[in-house]
Design a protein around this motif. Structure first.
Motif, PDB file in Angstrom:
ATOM      1  N   ARG A  61       0.834  -1.222   0.000  1.00  0.00           N
ATOM      2  CA  ARG A  61       0.000   0.000   0.000  1.00  0.00           C
ATOM      3  C   ARG A  61       0.857   1.256   0.000  1.00  0.00           C
ATOM      4  O   ARG A  61       0.460   2.281  -0.549  1.00  0.00           O
ATOM      5  CB  ARG A  61      -0.929  -0.008   1.206  1.00  0.00           C
ATOM      6  CG  ARG A  61      -2.081  -0.954   1.032  1.00  0.00           C
ATOM      7  CD  ARG A  61      -3.128  -0.775   2.114  1.00  0.00           C
ATOM      8  NE  ARG A  61      -4.235  -1.664   1.858  1.00  0.00           N
ATOM      9  CZ  ARG A  61      -4.705  -2.552   2.721  1.00  0.00           C
ATOM     10  NH1 ARG A  61      -4.177  -2.644   3.921  1.00  0.00           N
ATOM     11  NH2 ARG A  61      -5.705  -3.331   2.398  1.00  0.00           N
ATOM     12  N   GLU A  62       2.037   1.176   0.627  1.00  0.00           N
ATOM     13  CA  GLU A  62       2.936   2.332   0.666  1.00  0.00           C
ATOM     14  C   GLU A  62       3.650   2.537  -0.666  1.00  0.00           C
ATOM     15  O   GLU A  62       3.747   3.660  -1.147  1.00  0.00           O
ATOM     16  CB  GLU A  62       3.987   2.154   1.761  1.00  0.00           C
ATOM     17  CG  GLU A  62       3.444   2.228   3.167  1.00  0.00           C
ATOM     18  CD  GLU A  62       4.512   1.918   4.200  1.00  0.00           C
ATOM     19  OE1 GLU A  62       5.719   1.973   3.884  1.00  0.00           O
ATOM     20  OE2 GLU A  62       4.130   1.601   5.338  1.00  0.00           O
ATOM     21  N   VAL A  63       4.156   1.448  -1.254  1.00  0.00           N
ATOM     22  CA  VAL A  63       5.000   1.590  -2.441  1.00  0.00           C
ATOM     23  C   VAL A  63       4.219   1.596  -3.746  1.00  0.00           C
ATOM     24  O   VAL A  63       4.685   2.150  -4.742  1.00  0.00           O
ATOM     25  CB  VAL A  63       6.106   0.517  -2.499  1.00  0.00           C
ATOM     26  CG1 VAL A  63       7.009   0.599  -1.287  1.00  0.00           C
ATOM     27  CG2 VAL A  63       5.554  -0.872  -2.661  1.00  0.00           C
ATOM     28  N   ALA A  64       3.041   0.983  -3.759  1.00  0.00           N
ATOM     29  CA  ALA A  64       2.247   0.925  -4.992  1.00  0.00           C
ATOM     30  C   ALA A  64       0.768   0.920  -4.638  1.00  0.00           C
ATOM     31  O   ALA A  64       0.090  -0.090  -4.778  1.00  0.00           O
ATOM     32  CB  ALA A  64       2.629  -0.316  -5.799  1.00  0.00           C
ATOM     33  N   PRO A  65       0.239   2.055  -4.168  1.00  0.00           N
ATOM     34  CA  PRO A  65      -1.141   2.079  -3.680  1.00  0.00           C
ATOM     35  C   PRO A  65      -2.183   1.670  -4.718  1.00  0.00           C
ATOM     36  O   PRO A  65      -3.148   0.986  -4.384  1.00  0.00           O
ATOM     37  CB  PRO A  65      -1.349   3.515  -3.216  1.00  0.00           C
ATOM     38  CG  PRO A  65      -0.223   4.302  -3.782  1.00  0.00           C
ATOM     39  CD  PRO A  65       0.889   3.351  -4.069  1.00  0.00           C
ATOM     40  N   ASP A  66      -2.001   2.063  -5.967  1.00  0.00           N
ATOM     41  CA  ASP A  66      -2.978   1.663  -7.003  1.00  0.00           C
ATOM     42  C   ASP A  66      -2.963   0.156  -7.222  1.00  0.00           C
ATOM     43  O   ASP A  66      -4.003  -0.458  -7.395  1.00  0.00           O
ATOM     44  CB  ASP A  66      -2.694   2.388  -8.325  1.00  0.00           C
ATOM     45  CG  ASP A  66      -2.938   3.877  -8.221  1.00  0.00           C
ATOM     46  OD1 ASP A  66      -3.739   4.291  -7.343  1.00  0.00           O
ATOM     47  OD2 ASP A  66      -2.343   4.635  -8.994  1.00  0.00           O
TER      48      ASP A  66
END
Length: 71
Positions: A61-66
């Motif tokens: 969720r932090e590094v690639a939320p989409d």
């Protein structure tokens, strides 16, 4: 063949620990690789590593939320 692709081949053979290790190796080279991290999460779930998977979800969720939302 990339490390992640080889890991997916291992997953089809139900070699979950080996597949997870290859995705983790890929993440060492690129910690923001959403695909490798998403694969790690699925492989950890396959192995019953639910606490580790939950921690990896938070990282995703932090590094690639989409990407995390789509998973």
């Amino acid at each position: 063949m990339t490390t992640v692709n080889l890991a997916e081949l291992l997953r089809t053979r139900r070699e979950f620990a080996a597949a997870e290790s290859l995705n983790v190796m890929s993440l060492r080279n690129n910690p923001r690789a959403g695909t490798a991290l998403g694969n790690v999460i699925e492989l950890q779930i396959d192995q019953g590593k639910l606490k580790e998977a939950a921690a990896a979800i938070a990282t995703l969720r932090e590094v690639a939320p989409d990407y995390a939302d789509a998973r």
